[in-house]
Design a protein around this motif. Sequence first.
Motif, PDB file in Angstrom:
ATOM      1  N   THR A   1      38.571 -75.728 -58.068  1.00  0.00           N
ATOM      2  CA  THR A   1      39.886 -75.547 -57.491  1.00  0.00           C
ATOM      3  C   THR A   1      39.868 -75.681 -56.048  1.00  0.00           C
ATOM      4  OG1 THR A   1      39.518 -73.238 -56.750  1.00  0.00           O
ATOM      5  CG2 THR A   1      40.399 -73.637 -59.132  1.00  0.00           C
ATOM      6  N   SER A   2      40.808 -76.423 -55.234  1.00  0.00           N
ATOM      7  CA  SER A   2      41.013 -76.330 -53.669  1.00  0.00           C
ATOM      8  C   SER A   2      42.516 -76.077 -53.421  1.00  0.00           C
ATOM      9  CB  SER A   2      40.393 -77.829 -53.474  1.00  0.00           C
ATOM     10  OG  SER A   2      41.213 -78.716 -53.915  1.00  0.00           O
ATOM     11  N   SER A   3      42.480 -75.736 -52.151  1.00  0.00           N
ATOM     12  CA  SER A   3      43.773 -75.673 -51.483  1.00  0.00           C
ATOM     13  C   SER A   3      43.616 -75.691 -49.933  1.00  0.00           C
ATOM     14  CB  SER A   3      44.581 -74.476 -51.991  1.00  0.00           C
ATOM     15  OG  SER A   3      43.889 -73.333 -51.491  1.00  0.00           O
ATOM     16  N   LEU A   4      44.664 -76.342 -49.308  1.00  0.00           N
ATOM     17  CA  LEU A   4      44.718 -76.405 -47.916  1.00  0.00           C
ATOM     18  C   LEU A   4      44.719 -74.972 -47.170  1.00  0.00           C
ATOM     19  CD1 LEU A   4      46.723 -79.332 -46.932  1.00  0.00           C
ATOM     20  CD2 LEU A   4      44.209 -79.255 -46.789  1.00  0.00           C
TER      21      LEU A   4
ATOM     22  N   LEU B   1      39.851 -76.638 -46.024  1.00  0.00           N
ATOM     23  CA  LEU B   1      40.273 -76.841 -47.235  1.00  0.00           C
ATOM     24  C   LEU B   1      39.440 -75.784 -47.968  1.00  0.00           C
ATOM     25  CD1 LEU B   1      41.454 -78.708 -49.730  1.00  0.00           C
ATOM     26  CD2 LEU B   1      39.262 -79.760 -49.881  1.00  0.00           C
ATOM     27  N   ARG B   2      39.934 -74.906 -48.682  1.00  0.00           N
ATOM     28  CA  ARG B   2      39.376 -73.697 -49.434  1.00  0.00           C
ATOM     29  C   ARG B   2      39.001 -74.364 -50.696  1.00  0.00           C
ATOM     30  NH1 ARG B   2      42.546 -68.143 -51.151  1.00  0.00           N
ATOM     31  NH2 ARG B   2      40.836 -67.563 -52.537  1.00  0.00           N
ATOM     32  N   VAL B   3      37.802 -74.223 -51.269  1.00  0.00           N
ATOM     33  CA  VAL B   3      36.986 -74.919 -52.199  1.00  0.00           C
ATOM     34  C   VAL B   3      36.263 -73.885 -52.959  1.00  0.00           C
ATOM     35  CG1 VAL B   3      35.421 -76.696 -52.932  1.00  0.00           C
ATOM     36  CG2 VAL B   3      37.045 -77.362 -51.173  1.00  0.00           C
ATOM     37  N   ARG B   4      36.449 -74.144 -54.421  1.00  0.00           N
ATOM     38  CA  ARG B   4      35.483 -73.549 -55.248  1.00  0.00           C
ATOM     39  C   ARG B   4      34.688 -74.631 -55.996  1.00  0.00           C
ATOM     40  NH1 ARG B   4      34.036 -68.616 -57.467  1.00  0.00           N
ATOM     41  NH2 ARG B   4      33.489 -68.687 -59.793  1.00  0.00           N
ATOM     42  N   PHE B   5      33.381 -74.703 -55.806  1.00  0.00           N
ATOM     43  CA  PHE B   5      32.663 -75.615 -56.419  1.00  0.00           C
ATOM     44  C   PHE B   5      32.157 -75.094 -57.949  1.00  0.00           C
ATOM     45  CE2 PHE B   5      31.850 -77.266 -52.001  1.00  0.00           C
ATOM     46  CZ  PHE B   5      32.403 -78.274 -52.050  1.00  0.00           C
ATOM     47  N   GLU B   6      31.869 -76.045 -58.879  1.00  0.00           N
ATOM     48  CA  GLU B   6      31.184 -75.722 -59.749  1.00  0.00           C
ATOM     49  C   GLU B   6      29.923 -75.218 -59.547  1.00  0.00           C
ATOM     50  OE1 GLU B   6      31.042 -78.745 -62.841  1.00  0.00           O
ATOM     51  OE2 GLU B   6      33.321 -79.056 -63.000  1.00  0.00           O
ATOM     52  N   ASP B   7      29.245 -74.110 -60.363  1.00  0.00           N
ATOM     53  CA  ASP B   7      27.951 -73.833 -60.225  1.00  0.00           C
ATOM     54  C   ASP B   7      27.725 -73.251 -58.721  1.00  0.00           C
ATOM     55  OD1 ASP B   7      27.433 -74.517 -62.669  1.00  0.00           O
ATOM     56  OD2 ASP B   7      26.874 -76.514 -62.233  1.00  0.00           O
ATOM     57  N   VAL B   8      28.685 -72.874 -58.029  1.00  0.00           N
ATOM     58  CA  VAL B   8      28.643 -72.080 -56.699  1.00  0.00           C
ATOM     59  C   VAL B   8      29.239 -70.746 -57.217  1.00  0.00           C
ATOM     60  CG1 VAL B   8      28.777 -71.945 -54.356  1.00  0.00           C
ATOM     61  CG2 VAL B   8      28.443 -74.219 -55.353  1.00  0.00           C
TER      62      VAL B   8
END
Length: 174
Positions: free
Chosen positions: A55-58, A64-71
């Motif tokens: 997921t990501s959003s400004l 950019l606020r990001v959720r990475f896979e496996d983090v």
Amino acid sequence: MRKEECFYLGKIAKKFSFKGEVLIYLDTDEPELYENLESVFVEHNKHLVPFFIETSSLHKGDFLRVRFEDVNTEEDADAIVGNSIYLPLTMLPKLTGNKFYFHEVIGFEIEDKRLGVFGKITSINDSSAQPLFEVLNGEVEILVPMIDHFLVKIDRENKKVIMDLPVGLVEMYL
């Protein structure tokens, strides 16, 4: 993916939550172009490693606020905070007219309307308040201010930057 085939997009600035989310500082004038990315390359130990985005959003303009896979944890996020983010050059929006990316004009000849061709652009110095073309004329390096008022045309077809420079600017180097 090699770094030469990519462009710098920004840097993982800090953790955002205890669930592994991070804030990426986007070094761009148009952050909204990068809001819905599927993946990015994270520089880790001088290698580019693909990271897939869940997921990501400004966030507050340039982030950019990001959720990475496996983090998934703060510790996972800590391991990548401070790392640079890259994307393939093919993802850059095409520019036309006198707009250009810095990497695009490296190797172009530079021509003054009055003097003609006076060298080749070897790099761009953007570490000062005013970006400069670094131009090589034989053994002499010439610094040319990248001022819109001086820029006449970016001739991509002939790989040439045409400028109308003040009298004496180039001559003081020669």
